[in-house]
Write an enzyme that holds these catalytic residues in place. Structure first.
Site, PDB file in Angstrom:
ATOM      1  N   ILE A 214       0.928  -1.114   0.136  1.00 41.31           N
ATOM      2  CA  ILE A 214       0.052   0.075  -0.005  1.00 41.31           C
ATOM      3  C   ILE A 214       0.815   1.269   0.194  1.00 41.31           C
ATOM      4  O   ILE A 214       0.844   2.240  -0.592  1.00 41.31           O
ATOM      5  CB  ILE A 214      -0.907   0.158   1.256  1.00 41.31           C
ATOM      6  CG1 ILE A 214      -1.906  -1.189   1.067  1.00 41.31           C
ATOM      7  CG2 ILE A 214      -1.735   1.416   1.354  1.00 41.31           C
ATOM      8  CD1 ILE A 214      -3.006  -1.153   0.101  1.00 41.31           C
ATOM      9  N   ILE A 263       9.095   2.632  12.924  1.00 37.93           N
ATOM     10  CA  ILE A 263       8.517   3.629  13.616  1.00 37.93           C
ATOM     11  C   ILE A 263       8.148   3.473  15.061  1.00 37.93           C
ATOM     12  O   ILE A 263       7.799   4.578  15.762  1.00 37.93           O
ATOM     13  CB  ILE A 263       6.807   3.437  13.140  1.00 37.93           C
ATOM     14  CG1 ILE A 263       6.225   2.266  13.229  1.00 37.93           C
ATOM     15  CG2 ILE A 263       6.787   3.889  11.842  1.00 37.93           C
ATOM     16  CD1 ILE A 263       4.800   2.117  13.131  1.00 37.93           C
ATOM     17  N   LYS A 330     -10.126  -6.143   9.742  1.00 40.71           N
ATOM     18  CA  LYS A 330      -9.950  -7.135  10.893  1.00 40.71           C
ATOM     19  C   LYS A 330      -9.738  -6.431  12.123  1.00 40.71           C
ATOM     20  O   LYS A 330      -9.515  -6.802  13.264  1.00 40.71           O
ATOM     21  CB  LYS A 330      -8.545  -7.818  10.534  1.00 40.71           C
ATOM     22  CG  LYS A 330      -8.314  -8.731   9.484  1.00 40.71           C
ATOM     23  CD  LYS A 330      -7.168  -9.310   9.146  1.00 40.71           C
ATOM     24  CE  LYS A 330      -7.314 -10.243   8.103  1.00 40.71           C
ATOM     25  NZ  LYS A 330      -7.905  -9.540   6.697  1.00 40.71           N
ATOM     26  N   LEU A 369      -5.525  -7.236  -3.505  1.00 38.86           N
ATOM     27  CA  LEU A 369      -5.073  -8.213  -4.100  1.00 38.86           C
ATOM     28  C   LEU A 369      -3.528  -8.067  -4.598  1.00 38.86           C
ATOM     29  O   LEU A 369      -3.204  -6.878  -4.825  1.00 38.86           O
ATOM     30  CB  LEU A 369      -5.932  -8.015  -5.420  1.00 38.86           C
ATOM     31  CG  LEU A 369      -7.353  -8.685  -5.424  1.00 38.86           C
ATOM     32  CD1 LEU A 369      -7.923  -8.380  -6.857  1.00 38.86           C
ATOM     33  CD2 LEU A 369      -7.228 -10.310  -5.422  1.00 38.86           C
ATOM     34  N   THR A 392      -7.877 -22.580   3.841  1.00 40.89           N
ATOM     35  CA  THR A 392      -8.209 -23.097   4.875  1.00 40.89           C
ATOM     36  C   THR A 392      -9.588 -23.729   5.375  1.00 40.89           C
ATOM     37  O   THR A 392      -9.715 -24.612   6.101  1.00 40.89           O
ATOM     38  CB  THR A 392      -8.162 -21.836   6.035  1.00 40.89           C
ATOM     39  OG1 THR A 392      -8.986 -20.630   5.715  1.00 40.89           O
ATOM     40  CG2 THR A 392      -6.560 -21.205   5.928  1.00 40.89           C
ATOM     41  N   GLU A 463      -8.022 -16.724  12.971  1.00 42.07           N
ATOM     42  CA  GLU A 463      -8.842 -16.508  11.496  1.00 42.07           C
ATOM     43  C   GLU A 463     -10.275 -16.515  11.849  1.00 42.07           C
ATOM     44  O   GLU A 463     -10.665 -17.505  12.296  1.00 42.07           O
ATOM     45  CB  GLU A 463      -8.444 -17.529  10.500  1.00 42.07           C
ATOM     46  CG  GLU A 463      -8.440 -17.006   9.186  1.00 42.07           C
ATOM     47  CD  GLU A 463      -7.678 -17.876   8.264  1.00 42.07           C
ATOM     48  OE1 GLU A 463      -6.967 -17.258   7.206  1.00 42.07           O
ATOM     49  OE2 GLU A 463      -7.592 -19.067   8.358  1.00 42.07           O
TER      50      GLU A 463
END
Length: 529
Positions: A214, A263, A330, A369, A392, A463
């Site tokens: 990103i 950071i 998440k 993606l 999974t 998950e």
């Protein structure tokens, strides 16, 4: 030719009354002029474009091509094929769902019918190659067309998205093999580049994690908006080298500062902010691998929470105007350490927005993606080795977005925000990972379960089967952009938040994993571990 001939005749009449000049020469002159000026050009164009290309090559049998999409892009593509590659490729027919085009011709190539006639057309015309010329197609349209092509066992090529075409020019060189991005991320996004440019033009911009998936794309897009300077802060030496090399090559006039650092290192962070005084900070640096971080809570907390705290506090101290936090789905009802740390970072940014002059904006979205650690590169490696492809759970699904699309929406949200908002990107419908795996196997020219097995390994630690983009009490509201929603957020007391962060720092220094998890739960009580 005729105007020139007439002008010459008038001049001669005035000069010598056409003495000693045969009248017939004035009649023949324009025709001879047209022939001698036009014929060489016509012959060159005919030879160069298509009609006699077979004389210039040894290839006796050009590939027979069927083109899906008879719009403007199909027209430009066929024109380019006939002009440049008529000796290699022979466009025989179009198919298009627009019934008004049926029975017509595009550059002399007939439009036979709709996409449902694909198999019949291939068999009848002995097609060698299918080309999808639909750069503005939606993801649903692309999936339908690719599904129709799957059973044909022929190579399929497509054009990139319209906004990715160089100067919007359609030509044969722009074609590429079908990729998973073409199936899952083709919805075109309209951005208000005027507002985005106003927010970043002639501004000093800093991007943490600027060498990541990103971060590097954000660097590319920000660099194109003519900032006063771009500061990249990245802990991975190789990633920093790559993005710096790329930016200096593509934007030679860009004022660029590439800094290696972590950071969590508040000394380095404060030094950079004191030196450059960035007006806008995009915070994209984070650990994000769910199963790995599940057993390494200390590292997740140090990087994702305490690292964010170091950057946030420095931004406030050095009067940064806008701080954009890149978050994840998440963070919603987290069942893992990674998601909880990102939610804690969101809470920190919202709290600091209420207690400082810096505008803190959070942008939350799902999977990207092709990003580092995503399933797409993993599936590609497994398919290249001949399988099996590991999923999974057969019912697990995720929201997906392409990297450029996500970054463009981050920029749009940053331009829209006033401070304190949580912007949620509209990710469309969630995609089953099993479907993703099957499509990638098919795109590689293999048949799922027959050539390459897909096996289910069970959910990994932390998950979830289904991710969420917002909490139930975060009532979503529309914004001026159809792809960006605004989530209402609850108030957090700064004293409580800062006390919890101080305790987390002590627990990290003591390397006390159990207390670290308890400390995260103090900030994010909804954490389900």
């Amino acid at each position: 030719a005729f105007i020139g001939s007439l002008s010459i005749a008038l001049v001669l009449v005035l000069f010598n009354r056409l003495a000693l000049i045969p009248r017939s020469s004035l009649l023949f002159y324009p025709f001879l002029l047209i022939i001698f000026l036009g014929l060489p050009r016509l012959i060159f164009r005919v030879l160069n474009e298509h009609s006699f290309n077979f004389l210039l090559t040894d290839q006796a049998h050009p590939k027979r091509v069927l083109i899906l999409g008879a719009g403007t892009s199909g027209d430009m593509l066929v024109r380019d094929m006939l002009r440049i590659r008529g000796n290699e490729y022979m466009p025989l027919a179009f198919l298009d769902d627009n019934s008004r085009l049926h029975g017509g011709n595009v550059q002399g190539v007939p439009v036979l019918g709709n996409f449902d006639q694909l198999v019949e057309t291939i068999e009848t015309m002995q097609i060698d190659l299918i080309i999808i010329a639909m750069p503005s197609a939606s993801d649903e349209q692309m999936r339908r067309v690719v599904d129709l092509c799957k059973g044909c066992e022929l190579p399929v090529m497509t054009l990139p998205k319209l906004d990715q075409l160089v100067n919007r020019q359609v030509n044969f060189g722009a074609l590429h093999d079908i990729a998973i991005d073409d199936l899952l991320g083709r919805a075109k996004i309209k951005l208000d580049w005027n507002i985005i440019s106003l927010g970043l033009h002639k501004k000093v911009v800093m991007i943490s994690g600027g060498g990541g998936s990103i971060g590097s794309e954000l660097c590319q897009q920000v660099a194109g908006l003519n900032p006063t300077a771009l500061i990249i802060f990245e802990r991975c030496e190789y990633n920093l080298y790559k993005i710096e090399l790329q930016l200096r090559e593509e934007f030679p006039d860009l004022v660029l500062y590439a800094h290696l650092g972590d950071i969590v290192d508040s000394v380095a962070i404060r030094h950079i902010l004191a030196k450059y005084k960035p007006e806008v900070i995009f915070h994209a640096a984070a650990y994000k691998h769910v199963p790995m971080l599940q057993s390494q809570a200390r590292e997740a907390v140090r990087n994702n929470i305490l690292g964010t705290q170091a950057l946030v506090e420095a931004a406030v101290e050095y009067a940064c105007k806008t701080f954009v936090m890149v978050s994840t789905d998440k963070a919603v009802n987290p069942t893992n350490i990674m998601g909880a740390t990102k939610r804690a970072a969101e809470i920190l940014c919202q709290t600091m927005n209420e207690n400082s002059n810096t505008s803190f904006i959070t942008v939350r979205f799902g999977n990207v993606l092709g990003s580092a650690g995503s399933v797409v590169p993993l599936f590609k490696q497994q398919i290249a080795k001949g399988g099996p492809v590991t999923v999974t759970h057969p019912e697990i699904n995720r929201y997906f977005m392409t990297i450029p699309e996500a970054c463009q929406l981050i920029l749009q949200a940053s331009a829209m925000g006033q401070g304190g908002e949580i912007f949620v990107l509209d990710m469309g419908k969630p995609i089953k990972i099993s479907y993703l795996a099957e499509q990638m196997v098919r795109l590689s020219g293999k048949i799922p379960e027959q050539d390459i097995k897909i096996i289910y390994t069970g959910l990994r630690p932390g998950e979830k089967l289904h991710e969420e983009l917002f909490y139930t009490d975060e009532k979503l509201a529309a914004t001026n952009h159809p792809k960006i929603l605004l989530a209402a957020h609850r108030h957090n007391d700064i004293e409580i938040v800062m006390t919890n962060l101080r305790q987390l720092t002590e627990d990290c220094n003591d390397y006390n994993q159990q207390n670290i998890i308890k400390g995260v739960k103090q900030i994010v009580p909804e954490l389900q571990i």
